[in-house]
Design a protein around this motif. Structure first.
Motif, PDB file in Angstrom:
ATOM      1  N   LEU A 139      46.444  10.184  -9.844  1.00  0.00           N
ATOM      2  CA  LEU A 139      46.368  10.378  -8.390  1.00  0.00           C
ATOM      3  C   LEU A 139      45.838   9.154  -7.650  1.00  0.00           C
ATOM      4  CD1 LEU A 139      44.956  14.034  -8.157  1.00  0.00           C
ATOM      5  CD2 LEU A 139      47.318  13.266  -7.834  1.00  0.00           C
ATOM      6  N   ARG A 140      45.426   8.128  -8.357  1.00  0.00           N
ATOM      7  CA  ARG A 140      44.802   6.972  -7.705  1.00  0.00           C
ATOM      8  C   ARG A 140      45.849   6.081  -7.039  1.00  0.00           C
ATOM      9  NH1 ARG A 140      41.044   5.433 -12.905  1.00  0.00           N
ATOM     10  NH2 ARG A 140      39.891   7.414 -12.956  1.00  0.00           N
ATOM     11  N   ARG A 141      45.424   5.508  -5.908  1.00  0.00           N
ATOM     12  CA  ARG A 141      46.237   4.499  -5.221  1.00  0.00           C
ATOM     13  C   ARG A 141      45.318   3.372  -4.788  1.00  0.00           C
ATOM     14  NH1 ARG A 141      49.702   7.412  -0.645  1.00  0.00           N
ATOM     15  NH2 ARG A 141      50.237   5.222  -0.276  1.00  0.00           N
ATOM     16  N   PRO A 142      45.729   2.119  -4.969  1.00  0.00           N
ATOM     17  CA  PRO A 142      44.869   0.990  -4.571  1.00  0.00           C
ATOM     18  C   PRO A 142      44.451   1.058  -3.111  1.00  0.00           C
ATOM     19  CG  PRO A 142      46.705   0.221  -5.907  1.00  0.00           C
ATOM     20  CD  PRO A 142      46.966   1.666  -5.620  1.00  0.00           C
ATOM     21  N   ALA A 143      45.302   1.620  -2.250  1.00  0.00           N
ATOM     22  CA  ALA A 143      45.005   1.659  -0.812  1.00  0.00           C
ATOM     23  C   ALA A 143      43.791   2.520  -0.497  1.00  0.00           C
ATOM     24  CB  ALA A 143      46.223   2.171  -0.044  1.00  0.00           C
ATOM     25  N   TYR A 144      43.480   3.484  -1.354  1.00  0.00           N
ATOM     26  CA  TYR A 144      42.349   4.375  -1.081  1.00  0.00           C
ATOM     27  C   TYR A 144      41.029   3.615  -1.010  1.00  0.00           C
ATOM     28  CZ  TYR A 144      45.423   8.383  -2.127  1.00  0.00           C
ATOM     29  OH  TYR A 144      46.436   9.314  -2.117  1.00  0.00           O
ATOM     30  N   ARG A 145      40.915   2.546  -1.780  1.00  0.00           N
ATOM     31  CA  ARG A 145      39.652   1.802  -1.822  1.00  0.00           C
ATOM     32  C   ARG A 145      39.357   1.110  -0.491  1.00  0.00           C
ATOM     33  NH1 ARG A 145      37.630   1.573  -6.856  1.00  0.00           N
ATOM     34  NH2 ARG A 145      36.207  -0.096  -6.251  1.00  0.00           N
ATOM     35  N   GLN A 146      40.377   0.945   0.331  1.00  0.00           N
ATOM     36  CA  GLN A 146      40.182   0.297   1.628  1.00  0.00           C
ATOM     37  C   GLN A 146      39.756   1.289   2.717  1.00  0.00           C
ATOM     38  OE1 GLN A 146      40.480  -3.008   1.352  1.00  0.00           O
ATOM     39  NE2 GLN A 146      41.097  -2.568  -0.786  1.00  0.00           N
ATOM     40  N   LEU A 147      39.647   2.575   2.373  1.00  0.00           N
ATOM     41  CA  LEU A 147      39.388   3.613   3.380  1.00  0.00           C
ATOM     42  C   LEU A 147      37.944   4.107   3.384  1.00  0.00           C
ATOM     43  CD1 LEU A 147      42.605   5.780   2.765  1.00  0.00           C
ATOM     44  CD2 LEU A 147      42.325   3.831   4.321  1.00  0.00           C
ATOM     45  N   THR A 148      37.108   3.600   2.481  1.00  0.00           N
ATOM     46  CA  THR A 148      35.779   4.182   2.308  1.00  0.00           C
ATOM     47  C   THR A 148      34.792   3.798   3.405  1.00  0.00           C
ATOM     48  OG1 THR A 148      35.193   2.357   0.833  1.00  0.00           O
ATOM     49  CG2 THR A 148      36.014   4.388  -0.193  1.00  0.00           C
ATOM     50  N   CYS A 149      35.211   2.969   4.352  1.00  0.00           N
ATOM     51  CA  CYS A 149      34.335   2.657   5.491  1.00  0.00           C
ATOM     52  C   CYS A 149      34.435   3.715   6.585  1.00  0.00           C
ATOM     53  CB  CYS A 149      34.687   1.280   6.058  1.00  0.00           C
ATOM     54  SG  CYS A 149      36.379   1.189   6.686  1.00  0.00           S
ATOM     55  N   ARG A 150      35.348   4.659   6.441  1.00  0.00           N
ATOM     56  CA  ARG A 150      35.567   5.658   7.489  1.00  0.00           C
ATOM     57  C   ARG A 150      34.351   6.572   7.643  1.00  0.00           C
ATOM     58  NH1 ARG A 150      41.857   7.467   6.080  1.00  0.00           N
ATOM     59  NH2 ARG A 150      42.819   5.759   7.264  1.00  0.00           N
ATOM     60  N   TRP A 151      34.157   7.030   8.888  1.00  0.00           N
ATOM     61  CA  TRP A 151      33.137   8.043   9.144  1.00  0.00           C
ATOM     62  C   TRP A 151      33.655   9.399   8.666  1.00  0.00           C
ATOM     63  CZ3 TRP A 151      28.282   7.116  10.221  1.00  0.00           C
ATOM     64  CH2 TRP A 151      27.930   5.917  10.858  1.00  0.00           C
ATOM     65  N   GLY A 152      32.741  10.211   8.157  1.00  0.00           N
ATOM     66  CA  GLY A 152      33.147  11.532   7.713  1.00  0.00           C
ATOM     67  C   GLY A 152      31.968  12.473   7.583  1.00  0.00           C
ATOM     68  N   SER A 153      32.272  13.747   7.318  1.00  0.00           N
ATOM     69  CA  SER A 153      31.241  14.771   7.133  1.00  0.00           C
ATOM     70  C   SER A 153      31.790  15.852   6.213  1.00  0.00           C
ATOM     71  CB  SER A 153      30.812  15.374   8.475  1.00  0.00           C
ATOM     72  OG  SER A 153      31.886  16.113   9.043  1.00  0.00           O
ATOM     73  N   HIS A 154      30.974  16.846   5.936  1.00  0.00           N
ATOM     74  CA  HIS A 154      31.401  17.943   5.063  1.00  0.00           C
ATOM     75  C   HIS A 154      32.709  18.577   5.535  1.00  0.00           C
ATOM     76  CE1 HIS A 154      27.026  18.762   3.528  1.00  0.00           C
ATOM     77  NE2 HIS A 154      27.584  17.729   2.934  1.00  0.00           N
ATOM     78  N   ASP A 155      32.944  18.579   6.837  1.00  0.00           N
ATOM     79  CA  ASP A 155      34.162  19.199   7.363  1.00  0.00           C
ATOM     80  C   ASP A 155      35.428  18.526   6.843  1.00  0.00           C
ATOM     81  OD1 ASP A 155      32.843  21.120   8.831  1.00  0.00           O
ATOM     82  OD2 ASP A 155      32.775  19.922  10.666  1.00  0.00           O
ATOM     83  N   ASP A 156      35.314  17.282   6.368  1.00  0.00           N
ATOM     84  CA  ASP A 156      36.491  16.535   5.920  1.00  0.00           C
ATOM     85  C   ASP A 156      36.805  16.748   4.440  1.00  0.00           C
ATOM     86  OD1 ASP A 156      36.851  15.147   8.472  1.00  0.00           O
ATOM     87  OD2 ASP A 156      34.994  14.117   7.966  1.00  0.00           O
ATOM     88  N   ILE A 157      35.953  17.484   3.709  1.00  0.00           N
ATOM     89  CA  ILE A 157      36.155  17.627   2.264  1.00  0.00           C
ATOM     90  C   ILE A 157      37.431  18.397   1.950  1.00  0.00           C
ATOM     91  CG2 ILE A 157      35.227  18.709   0.179  1.00  0.00           C
ATOM     92  CD1 ILE A 157      32.423  17.947   1.137  1.00  0.00           C
ATOM     93  N   VAL A 158      37.609  19.577   2.528  1.00  0.00           N
ATOM     94  CA  VAL A 158      38.779  20.397   2.213  1.00  0.00           C
ATOM     95  C   VAL A 158      40.076  19.725   2.674  1.00  0.00           C
ATOM     96  CG1 VAL A 158      39.914  22.625   2.588  1.00  0.00           C
ATOM     97  CG2 VAL A 158      37.460  22.539   2.135  1.00  0.00           C
ATOM     98  N   PRO A 159      40.155  19.172   3.906  1.00  0.00           N
ATOM     99  CA  PRO A 159      41.389  18.468   4.290  1.00  0.00           C
ATOM    100  C   PRO A 159      41.725  17.292   3.369  1.00  0.00           C
ATOM    101  CG  PRO A 159      40.066  18.930   6.226  1.00  0.00           C
ATOM    102  CD  PRO A 159      39.216  19.276   5.043  1.00  0.00           C
ATOM    103  N   THR A 160      40.706  16.659   2.796  1.00  0.00           N
ATOM    104  CA  THR A 160      40.955  15.549   1.875  1.00  0.00           C
ATOM    105  C   THR A 160      41.517  16.054   0.553  1.00  0.00           C
ATOM    106  OG1 THR A 160      39.168  14.264   2.888  1.00  0.00           O
ATOM    107  CG2 THR A 160      39.880  13.589   0.699  1.00  0.00           C
ATOM    108  N   LEU A 161      41.055  17.206   0.115  1.00  0.00           N
ATOM    109  CA  LEU A 161      41.542  17.778  -1.138  1.00  0.00           C
ATOM    110  C   LEU A 161      42.908  18.450  -0.989  1.00  0.00           C
ATOM    111  CD1 LEU A 161      38.229  19.450  -2.373  1.00  0.00           C
ATOM    112  CD2 LEU A 161      39.357  17.485  -3.415  1.00  0.00           C
ATOM    113  N   ALA A 162      43.229  18.914   0.205  1.00  0.00           N
ATOM    114  CA  ALA A 162      44.413  19.749   0.418  1.00  0.00           C
ATOM    115  C   ALA A 162      45.709  19.128  -0.102  1.00  0.00           C
ATOM    116  CB  ALA A 162      44.538  20.094   1.901  1.00  0.00           C
ATOM    117  N   PRO A 163      46.034  17.853   0.189  1.00  0.00           N
ATOM    118  CA  PRO A 163      47.310  17.311  -0.295  1.00  0.00           C
ATOM    119  C   PRO A 163      47.411  17.253  -1.815  1.00  0.00           C
ATOM    120  CG  PRO A 163      46.381  15.933   1.449  1.00  0.00           C
ATOM    121  CD  PRO A 163      45.318  16.888   1.037  1.00  0.00           C
ATOM    122  N   PHE A 164      46.274  17.136  -2.493  1.00  0.00           N
ATOM    123  CA  PHE A 164      46.291  17.076  -3.954  1.00  0.00           C
ATOM    124  C   PHE A 164      46.389  18.457  -4.590  1.00  0.00           C
ATOM    125  CE2 PHE A 164      43.545  13.361  -2.753  1.00  0.00           C
ATOM    126  CZ  PHE A 164      44.460  12.369  -3.100  1.00  0.00           C
TER     127      PHE A 164
END
Length: 657
Positions: free
Chosen positions: A570-595
């Motif tokens: 499931l890994r993609r090199p592009a994901y490593r460039q996204l970790t500066c984003r702001w987030g909270s617990h509310d974003d956990i389920v939407p992040t898991l949903a596509p997988f």
């Protein structure tokens, strides 16, 4: 004085017998013999906790007659014994009758709802007196139950009368003046008896001589529900239900909510939240809200579904990692895992308490103490278990604590979690596991978690995990060895707390957790489970009280890390460039949903943090007390959050009514 206390003690014994009789009736009616025979080892603990609950009830009953006994003893009048005896006879007759009645009602309630008296008990009284009487008459065998009640009550009343027989001398006789010697001995004896009685009463009212008083967690003594249900008595459960009813939240009407969040209409809030995609025309309010608040996860991955593990780490502070130095180890094995996988540091908890965070993740509730309300018995469309089960997952909650805490076991089973695996399951499967007053140490919880992931299963698993060790009173394993911290750490300007012992407990809890988490990740990545499991690890809330936010950047006040491990496919090199984003617990389920989800609707509170097509600037972090976002997007983020919270409150108001 002494003889009056003697009669109180006899009445107390009778009350204990009544409560024990009710417990026997419960066991005969609801506890299977095979469960008893296969769990004989838990019975010493079970009987001890039964006694604690019953003694607490008895001590509360004894309070009033004890006070009167002391007052009358001070009066020193010849009629006091006669009045006290008459009072005791009436008082204990009434209390015994009430205890029997409540116990009988509890048995009937359990037979109907598979639960002791709880909040829903008070719903019976919403029907009005006539409706209530009709319901009782139609749904219960009133005549037979009344006969059984009288058969039990009459011997009790006879025992009370017999206890009081001879409590008052028929002909008061003048006592000769005692000599000085016996008088002193009598006073010493009376003082000792009074001290013992008051001590017994104080300990009984508290229900414990240990750090914590008697609480609902003490009802859990095994991994079997019926045995756990055998522990509390009906009076305690009625008191608990009443307290929950008293503390229940209030649902506001839509007009008040619109004014509170500064919207002219629900349509305006829908426009802000959905960008004008949802219109009220031709739809009822509930349908429009469902369209706005739920999302559809399409089957776009074309890859196997992974197992999903979401770990809420007790008090896992983001800021404390900044204390890492050559002579101050904070990361232990975690640094390598943080480097190899995805770590979001611009991340916050949504809520600032453990149960509030759990409720937010598991049912997305806008109401505090939801698990303590009557609604915990209702399956909510927002339950996190539903989309996972719709996507063919099994769902489990794991924790080292007693799952009775904050009604977690009861609430989550009603939210379609397939299993709750807590302290007693761990101790059964891992007999060498050690524990403290909060629960099984995290190292054994992680051992059990890995054991669950390695078990063969026809379905994928979603496991939600709650750790406990990094929590007051900070009791750690006896064999714990951590490298010492330099003295300068304790004098850091970042701390608001300067008591060395207090700081050491918090820092030891943080470091212990990092150590065992790092060791777990080492073992996990070496196991077969790493090939098809997503791990999401975050804190339930930031560490409390010890940091000074006049010195520490305010962005860390509610900040917890978010760590995501993705299996190789499931890994993609592009994901490593996204970790500066702001987030909270509310974003956990939407992040898991596509997988994880396949053609499944789910309650979507946040955004997918790994969406490579979305600009970083639209991400924000919404804590109940603090908003973080890019400066240019902050105002829009605040307005969007207000719209979402308004729509969620209106939605829950309609679903729950």
């Amino acid at each position: 004085m002494f003889h009056n206390l003697k009669y109180l003690f006899r009445h107390a014994v009778l009350l204990l017998v009544i409560l024990f009789f009710a417990r026997i009736c419960f066991a005969v009616a609801f506890v299977p013999l095979d469960v008893v025979s296969s769990h004989l080892s838990v019975f010493p603990h079970l009987l001890f906790n039964v006694l604690r609950f019953d003694v607490q009830v008895v001590c509360y009953v004894l309070l009033l007659p004890t006070v009167l006994t002391f007052v009358f003893a001070a009066l020193r009048r010849p009629w006091t014994d006669r009045v006290l005896s008459r009072f005791r006879r009436i008082y204990f007759s009434i209390t015994s009758m009430l205890i029997l009645m409540i116990s009988g009602i509890d048995l009937g309630f359990y037979a109907n709802f598979n639960s002791h008296i709880n909040l829903t008990f008070f719903d019976f009284f919403n029907e009005g007196p006539l409706g209530l009487l009709q319901t009782i008459w139609e749904e219960y065998h009133c005549v037979y139950e009344a006969i059984a009640f009288l058969i039990v009550l009459l011997p009790v009343l006879w025992c009370i009368r017999r206890i009081e027989r001879g409590s008052v001398p028929s002909v008061p006789a003048a006592s000769p003046a005692p000599s000085a010697g016996p008088s002193v001995r009598r006073r010493i004896c009376l003082s000792a008896v009074l001290l013992l009685y008051i001590t017994f009463l104080a300990i009984g009212l508290r229900g414990s001589v240990w750090r914590f008083p008697l609480q609902i967690e003490d009802t859990f003594v095994s991994d079997q529900k019926t045995l756990n249900d055998l522990v509390p008595n009906a009076v305690y459960m009625l008191k608990k239900a009443y307290k929950e009813k008293k503390d229940a939240f209030r649902m506001e009407n839509t007009a008040d909510l619109l004014q509170q969040f500064r919207f002219k209409s629900l349509q305006e809030a829908l426009d802000v939240y959905t960008g004008g995609k949802v219109k009220m025309e031709g739809k009822d309010t509930l349908a429009a809200l469902q369209h706005a608040l739920f999302a559809e996860a399409a089957d776009t991955m074309r890859l196997p579904q992974p197992n999903v593990v979401i770990i809420y780490s007790e008090s896992w502070s983001n800021y404390l990692f900044h204390l890492q130095r050559k002579d101050a180890e904070m990361y232990f094995h975690l640094r390598r895992h943080f480097h190899d996988d995805l770590l979001f540091r611009n991340f916050q908890s949504v809520q600032n308490g453990t149960v509030a965070s759990l409720e937010n993740l598991y049912v997305s509730t806008p109401y505090p103490r939801f698990f303590a309300s009557a609604y915990r018995f209702r399956l909510l469309p927002t339950s996190i278990a539903l989309p996972f089960k719709a996507s063919r997952y099994t769902t489990m909650f794991m924790s080292g604590m007693d799952a009775a805490w904050e009604n977690c076991a009861e609430a989550l089973l009603h939210q379609h979690f397939d299993a709750v695996y807590d302290k007693f399951h761990i101790l059964k499967d891992y007999p060498r596991a050690a524990y403290n007053s909060i629960g099984v140490y995290d190292e054994y919880l992680f051992q059990a978690l890995l054991g669950q992931l390695e078990k063969p299963s026809a379905k994928r698993r979603m496991i939600a995990v709650m750790t406990t060790t990094n929590h007051p009173p900070f009791e750690f394993p006896r064999n714990l060895k951590l490298p010492p911290l330099p003295e300068s750490i304790y004098h850091s300007k970042c701390f608001a707390e300067h008591n060395r012992k207090v700081l050491d407990k918090y820092l030891t809890g943080f470091r212990y957790y990092n150590k065992v988490l790092g060791e777990f990740l080492d073992r996990f990545k070496a196991s077969a489970a790493a090939k098809n499991t997503i791990l999401v690890i975050t804190g339930d809330h930031n560490v409390r009280s010890i940091l000074d936010y006049d010195t520490v950047d305010k962005r860390y006040e509610h900040s917890v890390p978010l760590y995501i491990y993705l299996p190789p496919y499931l890994r993609r090199p592009a994901y490593r460039q996204l970790t500066c984003r702001w987030g909270s617990h509310d974003d956990i389920v939407p992040t898991l949903a596509p997988f994880a989800f396949r053609h499944t609707r789910y309650f979507k509170m946040g955004r997918n943090l790994l969406d490579t097509s979305a600009p970083d600037g639209i991400y924000f972090s919404s804590n109940v007390e603090q908003m973080e976002a890019a400066p240019a997007y902050r105002r829009q983020a605040e307005r969007r959050t207000d719209a979402r919270n308004l729509l969620r409150l209106v939605y829950f108001g309609k679903v729950l009514r």
